[in-house]
Design an enzyme around this catalytic site. Structure first.
Site, mmCIF file in Angstrom:
data_model
loop_
_atom_site.group_PDB
_atom_site.id
_atom_site.type_symbol
_atom_site.label_atom_id
_atom_site.label_comp_id
_atom_site.label_asym_id
_atom_site.label_seq_id
_atom_site.Cartn_x
_atom_site.Cartn_y
_atom_site.Cartn_z
ATOM 1 N N ASP A 38 0.990 -1.317 -0.318
ATOM 2 C CA ASP A 38 -0.131 0.116 0.028
ATOM 3 C C ASP A 38 0.854 0.598 0.559
ATOM 4 O O ASP A 38 2.019 1.666 0.763
ATOM 5 C CB ASP A 38 -0.834 -0.142 1.534
ATOM 6 C CG ASP A 38 -1.988 -0.730 1.625
ATOM 7 O OD1 ASP A 38 -1.954 -1.332 0.311
ATOM 8 O OD2 ASP A 38 -2.339 -1.505 2.652
HETATM 9 N N1 URA Z 1 -1.572 -5.510 3.967
HETATM 10 C C1 URA Z 1 -1.493 -4.563 3.430
HETATM 11 O O1 URA Z 1 -3.042 -4.225 4.479
HETATM 12 N N2 URA Z 1 -0.996 -3.441 3.290
HETATM 13 C C2 URA Z 1 0.272 -3.670 2.410
HETATM 14 O O2 URA Z 1 0.695 -2.855 2.071
HETATM 15 C C3 URA Z 1 0.430 -5.447 2.482
HETATM 16 C C4 URA Z 1 -0.439 -5.902 2.835
#
Ligand code: URA
Length: 240
Positions: A103
């Site tokens: 993310d």
């Molecule tokens: N899980 C999440 O919620 N975000 C990420 O970036 C990776 C795994």
């Protein structure tokens, strides 16, 4: 392939540097001093020498990046800086692409490779490749959370596979090991337990750990051993 592109990709020069090397008469192709960076060469057949040293042709590249928060896992984006902006241009020229996504606000280990098959295998749900994250939560966790993660947290559209949750001192931090990678997976698992993730960092993927000496935004090539580990993880549960 253009000679200056070859020099960019293999010699790790910028395009401007590559052109300058040719202009300076320092590049020899099959025994003849190159006059034009735009000349077409077959990189698998030609012998290209720079200052008398042959530049080997290798179109495979495998990297780890310590992704900072605020940088998008994408090849390009009109609004945000992307992980490709943190790497030298030859990485994109070789089509070295991220293995999965983090993310925008997640930091930590992002692997990139030119090997599409390896990437595909590492991401295939049936292979269940492990990823380890460290999360900062908005409150304390308890043994019920550990049990819930181990049993498989029910989300509104699917039930997560069993995951390992280790609570870290002082109780509002945790290390989580998951073997799938759905959208916002870790954040949603904690949300289902009534907790909000304030910060998330990936520590490891397929048995390859983030190099602690890499500051956010820094990268390096994977070692032979790390690549073997990753290939092993990709083959691991292929029968499943
Ligand atoms: N899980 C999440 O919620 N975000 C990420 O970036 C990776 C795994």
């Amino acid at each position: 392939m253009r000679l200056d592109k070859f020099l960019t990709m293999q010699g790790r020069y910028t395009r401007a540097q590559a052109k300058a090397l040719v202009r300076q008469g320092r590049v020899i192709v099959d025994g003849v001093t190159a006059a034009d960076g735009g000349m077409a060469i077959d990189p698998t057949q030609c012998a290209v020498l720079l200052d008398g040293e042959q530049i080997a042709y290798c179109d495979q590249l495998h990297l780890m990046l310590n992704k900072p928060a605020g940088v998008l896992t994408a090849a390009n984006d009109p609004r945000h800086r992307t992980v490709m902006d943190l790497l030298p241009p030859y990485c994109a020229a070789l089509s070295c692409m991220p293995i999965g996504r983090l993310d925008l606000d997640t930091q930590g280990l992002l692997l990139l490779t030119t090997d599409g098959t390896l990437a595909h295998r590492l991401l295939a749900p049936k292979r269940g490749v492990e990823k380890i994250y460290e999360a900062q939560l908005d409150g304390r966790l308890g043994p019920q959370d550990v049990e819930a993660f181990a049993a498989g947290v029910a989300l509104h559209d699917f039930t997560a596979r069993p995951a390992r949750l280790e609570i870290l001192p002082p109780g509002d931090r945790a290390r989580v090991t998951v073997c799938e990678g759905k959208y916002h997976q870790v954040k949603r698992m904690f949300q289902a337990r009534g907790r909000t993730v304030l910060a998330l960092k990936r520590l490891s993927f397929g048995g390859v750990a983030l190099d602690a000496s890499l500051a956010p935004g820094q990268w390096r090539e994977l070692t032979e051993q790390e690549l073997r580990t990753l290939r092993g993880a990709a083959e691991g549960s292929a029968n499943g």
